[in-house]
Motif scaffolding. Structure first.
Motif, PDB file in Angstrom:
ATOM      1  N   ALA A 188       0.828  -1.211   0.000  1.00  0.00           N
ATOM      2  CA  ALA A 188       0.000   0.000   0.000  1.00  0.00           C
ATOM      3  C   ALA A 188       0.859   1.257   0.000  1.00  0.00           C
ATOM      4  CB  ALA A 188      -0.920  -0.001   1.220  1.00  0.00           C
ATOM      5  N   GLY A 189       2.123   1.124   0.437  1.00  0.00           N
ATOM      6  CA  GLY A 189       2.975   2.298   0.522  1.00  0.00           C
ATOM      7  C   GLY A 189       4.233   2.249  -0.312  1.00  0.00           C
ATOM      8  N   THR A 190       4.617   1.051  -0.772  1.00  0.00           N
ATOM      9  CA  THR A 190       5.876   0.954  -1.506  1.00  0.00           C
ATOM     10  C   THR A 190       5.898  -0.327  -2.330  1.00  0.00           C
ATOM     11  OG1 THR A 190       8.287   1.143  -1.233  1.00  0.00           O
ATOM     12  CG2 THR A 190       7.152  -0.317   0.278  1.00  0.00           C
ATOM     13  N   PRO A 191       6.662  -0.390  -3.419  1.00  0.00           N
ATOM     14  CA  PRO A 191       6.785  -1.653  -4.157  1.00  0.00           C
ATOM     15  C   PRO A 191       7.297  -2.759  -3.245  1.00  0.00           C
ATOM     16  CG  PRO A 191       7.680   0.161  -5.435  1.00  0.00           C
ATOM     17  CD  PRO A 191       7.403   0.703  -4.066  1.00  0.00           C
ATOM     18  N   THR A 192       6.743  -3.962  -3.405  1.00  0.00           N
ATOM     19  CA  THR A 192       7.034  -5.067  -2.493  1.00  0.00           C
ATOM     20  C   THR A 192       7.137  -6.370  -3.262  1.00  0.00           C
ATOM     21  OG1 THR A 192       5.789  -3.939  -0.738  1.00  0.00           O
ATOM     22  CG2 THR A 192       6.222  -6.275  -0.421  1.00  0.00           C
ATOM     23  N   VAL A 193       8.078  -7.223  -2.842  1.00  0.00           N
ATOM     24  CA  VAL A 193       8.221  -8.545  -3.437  1.00  0.00           C
ATOM     25  C   VAL A 193       8.502  -9.551  -2.319  1.00  0.00           C
ATOM     26  CG1 VAL A 193      10.682  -8.183  -3.909  1.00  0.00           C
ATOM     27  CG2 VAL A 193       9.427  -9.937  -5.190  1.00  0.00           C
ATOM     28  N   VAL A 194       7.979 -10.770  -2.455  1.00  0.00           N
ATOM     29  CA  VAL A 194       8.162 -11.824  -1.455  1.00  0.00           C
ATOM     30  C   VAL A 194       9.179 -12.838  -1.961  1.00  0.00           C
ATOM     31  CG1 VAL A 194       7.037 -13.679  -0.159  1.00  0.00           C
ATOM     32  CG2 VAL A 194       5.796 -11.552  -0.623  1.00  0.00           C
ATOM     33  N   VAL A 195      10.119 -13.216  -1.093  1.00  0.00           N
ATOM     34  CA  VAL A 195      11.022 -14.335  -1.377  1.00  0.00           C
ATOM     35  C   VAL A 195      10.820 -15.374  -0.285  1.00  0.00           C
ATOM     36  CG1 VAL A 195      12.724 -12.933  -2.611  1.00  0.00           C
ATOM     37  CG2 VAL A 195      12.971 -13.271  -0.149  1.00  0.00           C
ATOM     38  N   LYS A 196      10.715 -16.631  -0.660  1.00  0.00           N
ATOM     39  CA  LYS A 196      10.409 -17.662   0.336  1.00  0.00           C
ATOM     40  C   LYS A 196      11.653 -18.269   0.974  1.00  0.00           C
ATOM     41  CE  LYS A 196       9.989 -21.528  -2.934  1.00  0.00           C
ATOM     42  NZ  LYS A 196       9.089 -22.580  -3.469  1.00  0.00           N
ATOM     43  N   LYS A 222       5.798 -14.705 -10.068  1.00  0.00           N
ATOM     44  CA  LYS A 222       4.365 -14.531 -10.290  1.00  0.00           C
ATOM     45  C   LYS A 222       3.596 -14.679  -8.975  1.00  0.00           C
ATOM     46  CE  LYS A 222       0.538 -16.236 -13.130  1.00  0.00           C
ATOM     47  NZ  LYS A 222       0.123 -17.238 -14.160  1.00  0.00           N
ATOM     48  N   GLY A 223       2.725 -13.716  -8.713  1.00  0.00           N
ATOM     49  CA  GLY A 223       1.935 -13.744  -7.489  1.00  0.00           C
ATOM     50  C   GLY A 223       2.680 -13.275  -6.256  1.00  0.00           C
ATOM     51  N   GLN A 224       3.936 -12.837  -6.399  1.00  0.00           N
ATOM     52  CA  GLN A 224       4.754 -12.452  -5.250  1.00  0.00           C
ATOM     53  C   GLN A 224       5.244 -11.010  -5.322  1.00  0.00           C
ATOM     54  OE1 GLN A 224       6.644 -16.931  -5.279  1.00  0.00           O
ATOM     55  NE2 GLN A 224       7.879 -15.391  -4.251  1.00  0.00           N
ATOM     56  N   TYR A 225       4.724 -10.214  -6.258  1.00  0.00           N
ATOM     57  CA  TYR A 225       5.150  -8.818  -6.352  1.00  0.00           C
ATOM     58  C   TYR A 225       3.930  -7.913  -6.432  1.00  0.00           C
ATOM     59  CZ  TYR A 225       4.382  -9.705 -11.345  1.00  0.00           C
ATOM     60  OH  TYR A 225       3.836 -10.070 -12.554  1.00  0.00           O
ATOM     61  N   SER A 226       4.110  -6.665  -6.049  1.00  0.00           N
ATOM     62  CA  SER A 226       3.009  -5.710  -5.984  1.00  0.00           C
ATOM     63  C   SER A 226       2.625  -5.217  -7.381  1.00  0.00           C
ATOM     64  CB  SER A 226       3.400  -4.526  -5.102  1.00  0.00           C
ATOM     65  OG  SER A 226       4.627  -3.960  -5.532  1.00  0.00           O
ATOM     66  N   THR A 227       1.420  -4.709  -7.458  1.00  0.00           N
ATOM     67  CA  THR A 227       0.908  -4.179  -8.719  1.00  0.00           C
ATOM     68  C   THR A 227       1.785  -3.032  -9.205  1.00  0.00           C
ATOM     69  OG1 THR A 227      -1.348  -4.746  -8.054  1.00  0.00           O
ATOM     70  CG2 THR A 227      -1.106  -3.142  -9.843  1.00  0.00           C
ATOM     71  N   GLY A 228       2.118  -3.062 -10.495  1.00  0.00           N
ATOM     72  CA  GLY A 228       2.935  -1.994 -11.075  1.00  0.00           C
ATOM     73  C   GLY A 228       4.419  -2.121 -10.778  1.00  0.00           C
TER      74      GLY A 228
END
Length: 404
Positions: A188-196, A222-228
Motif C-alpha cells: 500500500a505504501g511501496t513496491p514489495t516482493v516476497v522471497v520464500k 508470479k503472485g509475489q510482487y506488488s501491482t505496477g
C-alpha cells in the motif's frame, strides 16, 4: 512483560514451575542450556524457551474475552486464530465459526455476514483488502483485533523504509496468512516482493544486477510482487523484512546476502551502503529467536531423539523441527495422543505434508535421552502430557513427582 488471562486448560503446573525457576536463575536469558529431568531410565532435556509467546497469549485472551462479552451474537474468526488445533477446536466448541481456511479459501460467503456480527482478526493479522470488505458490510474491522504486536512492528518498519523510497523484500511463505497480511500493508505504501528462501533471494539478486533479463522476473515471481512493480526501477534501493515465524538465521542470511549484492553492484562501502540498503534486522521476533536459540543450545547435549510438539501447519514449529532433524531422529507430534505405545508413534512429515507411523520410537534398551520442545502456539499442558506419558513407559511417575 504483561501477563495474560489464558484458560487454565492450557496451563501446566509442571512447566510453569520449570519456567519460573529458569527465569529466576537467568533473568537476562543468556543461558540456552536445557532443563534436565533425570528420571533414571529416561532423561528428558527440556528446551530453555518454548511454548506460548506474547502474541499468542494476547490473541487467546482477546478471543476468549470476546466470546464472554458477546453471548448473544454470532462470532466469526477470519481463519485459524493461531496454528494449533487444540486452541482452534476449543473456539469452535464455543460457537465460533471460521470464515476462511488458512490458505484464504472462503468457507462462509461474505454475503452471510451482518453488521451486528463479531469478526475476530487472528494473530497473523489480515490484509487491507479484507479490512475494507468488513467495513463495507458495516462491521468495524479492528474492533476485535488479536494481531500480534510483533507482526504490526514489521508492518511499521515496512512503512518507514517505504517512505524513504526503498522497495520492501519480504522473507516469508507466500501463502501464509501473516505474509499475505504483511505484503498487503507493505504494498500500500511501496513496491514489495516476497522471497520464500535463500534460493529465491539469489534469483532476485540476478535481477538486481541485471544478470537475468528483467522480463523473466514477472514469470519467476508470479503472485509475489506488488501491482505496477518495475523490476529495473524498484530494485535499486531495498530493505528486507520477514514473516516473524521464519527461521531467524535464514532471514539474516538473506538480508546479509542482499546487502552484499547491493554493496558490490553499486560499489558502496559499509559507510555508504544505506544509500541502497535499509537495515531492518530488528524485525526478527524475540520469541522466534529465543525458541530457535534454545533448540540450538539443546542440541549441544547428547541425546537419542527429539520430540517437537505443535500444530502441523505451524510455521515456527516446523522450523524447530528442521533444526532438530538435521542432528538426530525427530518426531513432530501435535499431542501425547500421537504416542501410541513405547514402540509406536504417529508423527508429521511436514516436508511431504503427511502423517507417518514409526514402530521403533523409543529404544528397547535404556537409558534413553530425549530432547523436547514445542512451538510458540502450543499449550504447555500438551508438553506436560508428553512428559508424563513417556515417564509411564519407564515406570518413572514417582521420580517425575520427586523431580518436580
Amino acid at each position: 512483560m504483561k501477563t495474560f488471562e489464558v484458560p487454565v486448560i492450557y496451563r501446566s503446573p509442571l512447566i510453569s514451575a520449570i519456567k519460573n525457576k529458569r527465569k529466576e536463575q537467568d533473568r537476562m536469558k543468556k543461558d540456552f542450556t536445557p532443563t534436565v529431568l533425570d528420571l533414571g531410565a529416561v532423561r528428558i532435556l527440556l528446551a530453555r524457551h518454548f511454548g506460548f509467546c506474547y502474541g499468542v497469549e494476547n490473541a487467546i485472551e482477546i478471543a476468549f474475552r470476546t466470546i464472554e462479552e458477546n453471548p448473544d451474537k454470532r462470532i466469526f474468526l477470519l481463519s485459524e486464530m493461531i496454528h494449533n488445533p487444540h486452541v482452534n477446536n476449543d473456539l469452535l466448541s464455543r460457537g465460533v465459526q471460521f470464515l476462511m481456511d488458512t490458505s484464504g479459501r472462503q468457507l462462509i460467503p461474505w454475503e452471510q455476514l451482518k453488521a451486528a456480527d463479531v469478526v475476530i482478526i487472528p494473530a497473523f493479522g489480515t490484509t487491507l483488502e479484507i479490512e475494507a470488505k468488513l467495513t463495507s458490510l458495516g462491521i468495524i474491522p479492528l474492533q476485535y483485533n488479536t494481531t500480534c504486536p510483533f507482526v504490526e512492528r514489521v508492518w511499521n518498519k515496512a512503512g518507514q523504509i517505504g517512505q524513504k523510497d526503498y522497495t520492501v523484500i519480504v522473507h516469508g511463505k507466500p501463502g501464509h496468512e501473516e505474509t499475505r497480511a504483511t505484503f498487503s500493508h507493505s504494498q500500500a505504501g511501496t513496491p514489495t516482493v516476497v522471497v520464500k528462501d535463500i534460493s529465491e533471494a539469489r534469483l532476485l539478486a540476478d535481477f538486481i544486477t541485471g544478470t537475468q533479463p528483467a522480463s523473466l522476473f514477472y514469470e519467476r515471481f508470479k503472485g509475489q510482487y506488488s501491482t505496477g512493480f518495475d523490476v529495473v526501477q524498484h530494485l535499486q534501493r531495498v530493505g528486507v523484512v520477514n514473516q516473524t515465524t521464519m527461521l531467524a538465521t535464514e532471514t539474516q542470511a538473506i538480508a546479509d546476502y542482499i546487502r552484499d549484492v547491493m554493496q558490490q553492484h553499486y560499489q558502496l562501502t559499509p559507510a555508504t551502503i544505506h544509500e541502497r540498503f535499509a537495515d531492518t534486522r530488528d524485525t526478527l521476533c524475540y520469541a522466534t529467536n529465543d525458541n530457535q536459540s534454545a533448540v540450538t543450545g539443546m542440541l549441544q547435549q547428547p541425546a537419542d531423539l527429539a520430540i517437537v510438539v505443535g500444530g502441523y501447519n505451524s510455521s515456527n514449529t516446523s522450523h524447530l523441527v528442521e533444526l532438530c532433524e538435521a542432528r538426530l531422529p525427530t518426531y513432530f507430534i501435535s499431542s501425547e495422543e500421537k504416542i501410541l505405545s513405547r514402540a509406536a508413534i504417529l508423527h508429521y512429515d511436514f516436508h511431504h505434508k503427511q502423517e507417518l507411523q514409526s514402530n521403533t520410537f523409543l529404544p528397547e534398551q535404556g537409558p534413553v535421552s530425549i530432547l523436547l520442545t514445542s512451538g510458540a502456539s502450543c499449550p504447555d499442558a500438551l508438553v506436560e502430557g508428553v512428559i508424563r506419558k513417556i515417564a509411564r513407559f519407564y515406570n518413572a511417575e514417582e521420580k517425575l513427582e520427586a523431580a518436580i
